[in-house]
Scaffold this motif. Structure first.
Motif, PDB file in Angstrom:
ATOM      1  N   LEU A 159       0.985  -1.415  -0.100  1.00 37.08           N
ATOM      2  CA  LEU A 159       0.036  -0.158  -0.001  1.00 37.08           C
ATOM      3  C   LEU A 159       0.847   1.386  -0.215  1.00 37.08           C
ATOM      4  CD1 LEU A 159      -2.949  -0.793   2.441  1.00 37.08           C
ATOM      5  CD2 LEU A 159      -3.051  -0.568  -0.113  1.00 37.08           C
ATOM      6  N   THR A 160       1.835   1.268   0.947  1.00 42.85           N
ATOM      7  CA  THR A 160       2.605   2.532   1.097  1.00 42.85           C
ATOM      8  C   THR A 160       3.185   2.948  -0.325  1.00 42.85           C
ATOM      9  OG1 THR A 160       2.764   2.108   3.542  1.00 42.85           O
ATOM     10  CG2 THR A 160       4.338   3.791   2.370  1.00 42.85           C
ATOM     11  N   GLN A 161       3.769   1.852  -1.030  1.00 45.25           N
ATOM     12  CA  GLN A 161       4.678   2.014  -2.046  1.00 45.25           C
ATOM     13  C   GLN A 161       3.832   2.339  -3.200  1.00 45.25           C
ATOM     14  OE1 GLN A 161       8.180   0.058  -2.624  1.00 45.25           O
ATOM     15  NE2 GLN A 161       7.771  -0.255  -4.886  1.00 45.25           N
ATOM     16  N   LEU A 162       2.818   1.997  -3.096  1.00 45.84           N
ATOM     17  CA  LEU A 162       1.966   2.199  -4.470  1.00 45.84           C
ATOM     18  C   LEU A 162       1.409   3.514  -4.158  1.00 45.84           C
ATOM     19  CD1 LEU A 162      -0.229  -1.337  -4.904  1.00 45.84           C
ATOM     20  CD2 LEU A 162       1.501  -0.232  -6.527  1.00 45.84           C
ATOM     21  N   GLU A 163       0.956   3.897  -3.211  1.00 51.39           N
ATOM     22  CA  GLU A 163       0.479   5.326  -2.662  1.00 51.39           C
ATOM     23  C   GLU A 163       1.458   6.319  -3.196  1.00 51.39           C
ATOM     24  OE1 GLU A 163      -0.893   4.987   1.100  1.00 51.39           O
ATOM     25  OE2 GLU A 163      -2.784   4.254   0.469  1.00 51.39           O
ATOM     26  N   ARG A 164       2.696   6.074  -2.977  1.00 48.67           N
ATOM     27  CA  ARG A 164       3.727   6.804  -3.256  1.00 48.67           C
ATOM     28  C   ARG A 164       3.908   6.821  -4.491  1.00 48.67           C
ATOM     29  NH1 ARG A 164       8.329   4.222  -1.216  1.00 48.67           N
ATOM     30  NH2 ARG A 164       7.607   4.922   1.166  1.00 48.67           N
ATOM     31  N   LEU A 165       4.094   5.920  -5.380  1.00 50.53           N
ATOM     32  CA  LEU A 165       4.187   5.691  -6.712  1.00 50.53           C
ATOM     33  C   LEU A 165       3.144   6.495  -7.548  1.00 50.53           C
ATOM     34  CD1 LEU A 165       5.395   2.268  -7.191  1.00 50.53           C
ATOM     35  CD2 LEU A 165       6.816   4.083  -7.590  1.00 50.53           C
ATOM     36  N   ALA A 166       1.954   6.399  -7.028  1.00 53.05           N
ATOM     37  CA  ALA A 166       0.454   6.906  -7.679  1.00 53.05           C
ATOM     38  C   ALA A 166       0.971   8.643  -7.471  1.00 53.05           C
ATOM     39  CB  ALA A 166      -0.565   6.452  -6.923  1.00 53.05           C
ATOM     40  N   ARG A 167       1.312   9.258  -6.281  1.00 56.13           N
ATOM     41  CA  ARG A 167       1.515  10.458  -6.115  1.00 56.13           C
ATOM     42  C   ARG A 167       2.690  10.909  -6.926  1.00 56.13           C
ATOM     43  NH1 ARG A 167       1.036   9.045  -0.835  1.00 56.13           N
ATOM     44  NH2 ARG A 167       3.344   9.438  -0.368  1.00 56.13           N
ATOM     45  N   LEU A 168       3.665  10.400  -7.197  1.00 52.96           N
ATOM     46  CA  LEU A 168       4.720  10.789  -7.969  1.00 52.96           C
ATOM     47  C   LEU A 168       4.415  10.734  -9.284  1.00 52.96           C
ATOM     48  CD1 LEU A 168       7.823   8.501  -6.515  1.00 52.96           C
ATOM     49  CD2 LEU A 168       7.699  11.046  -6.387  1.00 52.96           C
ATOM     50  N   HIS A 169       3.513   9.835 -10.082  1.00 56.34           N
ATOM     51  CA  HIS A 169       3.297   9.758 -11.137  1.00 56.34           C
ATOM     52  C   HIS A 169       2.074  10.853 -11.542  1.00 56.34           C
ATOM     53  CE1 HIS A 169       2.049   8.036 -15.220  1.00 56.34           C
ATOM     54  NE2 HIS A 169       0.764   8.179 -14.911  1.00 56.34           N
ATOM     55  N   TYR A 170       1.178  10.921 -10.621  1.00 56.83           N
ATOM     56  CA  TYR A 170      -0.059  11.717 -11.085  1.00 56.83           C
ATOM     57  C   TYR A 170       0.356  13.406 -10.739  1.00 56.83           C
ATOM     58  CZ  TYR A 170      -2.802   7.832 -12.217  1.00 56.83           C
ATOM     59  OH  TYR A 170      -3.343   6.724 -12.918  1.00 56.83           O
ATOM     60  N   GLU A 171       0.955  13.587  -9.430  1.00 54.83           N
ATOM     61  CA  GLU A 171       1.189  14.828  -8.835  1.00 54.83           C
ATOM     62  C   GLU A 171       2.248  15.475  -9.655  1.00 54.83           C
ATOM     63  OE1 GLU A 171       0.917  14.780  -4.817  1.00 54.83           O
ATOM     64  OE2 GLU A 171      -1.005  13.902  -4.724  1.00 54.83           O
ATOM     65  N   MET A 172       3.469  14.771  -9.847  1.00 57.34           N
ATOM     66  CA  MET A 172       4.689  15.130 -10.263  1.00 57.34           C
ATOM     67  C   MET A 172       5.123  14.899 -11.615  1.00 57.34           C
ATOM     68  SD  MET A 172       6.972  14.799  -6.766  1.00 57.34           S
ATOM     69  CE  MET A 172       8.212  16.066  -7.653  1.00 57.34           C
ATOM     70  N   GLU A 173       4.004  14.039 -12.297  1.00 59.63           N
ATOM     71  CA  GLU A 173       3.934  13.608 -13.661  1.00 59.63           C
ATOM     72  C   GLU A 173       5.456  12.808 -13.988  1.00 59.63           C
ATOM     73  OE1 GLU A 173       3.009  17.164 -16.223  1.00 59.63           O
ATOM     74  OE2 GLU A 173       1.175  17.376 -15.174  1.00 59.63           O
ATOM     75  N   ILE A 174       5.819  12.076 -13.170  1.00 59.76           N
ATOM     76  CA  ILE A 174       6.792  10.995 -13.367  1.00 59.76           C
ATOM     77  C   ILE A 174       6.541   9.958 -14.017  1.00 59.76           C
ATOM     78  CG2 ILE A 174       8.782   9.767 -12.320  1.00 59.76           C
ATOM     79  CD1 ILE A 174       8.813  11.917 -10.039  1.00 59.76           C
ATOM     80  N   ASN A 175       7.208   9.547 -15.104  1.00 61.85           N
ATOM     81  CA  ASN A 175       6.729   8.527 -15.945  1.00 61.85           C
ATOM     82  C   ASN A 175       7.394   7.036 -15.391  1.00 61.85           C
ATOM     83  OD1 ASN A 175       9.702   8.387 -16.800  1.00 61.85           O
ATOM     84  ND2 ASN A 175       8.892   8.926 -18.730  1.00 61.85           N
ATOM     85  N   LEU A 176       6.924   5.728 -16.019  1.00 59.94           N
ATOM     86  CA  LEU A 176       7.481   4.782 -15.253  1.00 59.94           C
ATOM     87  C   LEU A 176       8.871   4.749 -15.308  1.00 59.94           C
ATOM     88  CD1 LEU A 176       4.883   2.158 -16.994  1.00 59.94           C
ATOM     89  CD2 LEU A 176       4.899   3.053 -14.646  1.00 59.94           C
ATOM     90  N   GLU A 177       9.503   5.159 -16.305  1.00 54.99           N
ATOM     91  CA  GLU A 177      11.264   5.020 -16.275  1.00 54.99           C
ATOM     92  C   GLU A 177      11.568   5.942 -15.167  1.00 54.99           C
ATOM     93  OE1 GLU A 177       9.374   5.792 -18.979  1.00 54.99           O
ATOM     94  OE2 GLU A 177       9.925   3.862 -20.111  1.00 54.99           O
TER      95      GLU A 177
END
Length: 103
Positions: free
Chosen positions: A50-68
């Motif tokens: 949960l914690t890691q998925l929430e962190r990854l989602a924030r990085l992706h959606y809020e900071m627009e960081i792609n998968l790479e």
């Protein structure tokens, strides 16, 4: 792998609660950034992710960081944690040799 029912969260419910797309989590899984548990009925994530998925989602959606970029961020976080542990171990060794006044 056997997981107790309380350690599994339905993927669709997780995504709704976080406001993210199911396809995003599937992409994370495809990239090896999370593990999905697939049964005949549904797809699940484990509570320990949960914690890691929430962190990854924030990085992706809020900071627009792609998968790479997410891969790079996770690798850097792992390296930082490893280096922090190494520093703690070295401080303990040094304290044993010189005394506790170095803290």
């Amino acid at each position: 792998m056997n997981y107790p029912d309380d350690s599994l969260i339905p993927l669709d419910k997780f995504c709704i609660s976080c406001g993210i797309e199911v396809s995003f989590v599937h992409n994370l899984s495809d990239e090896g950034l999370c593990e999905l548990i697939v049964t005949e009925e549904s797809t699940y994530i484990t509570t320990d992710q949960l914690t890691q998925l929430e962190r990854l989602a924030r990085l992706h959606y809020e900071m627009e960081i792609n998968l790479e970029g997410l891969h790079a961020v996770l690798n850097l976080q792992e390296k930082i944690a490893s280096l922090e542990e190494e520093v703690r171990n070295l401080r303990r060794k040094l304290e044993r040799h010189q005394g506790p006044e170095l803290t």
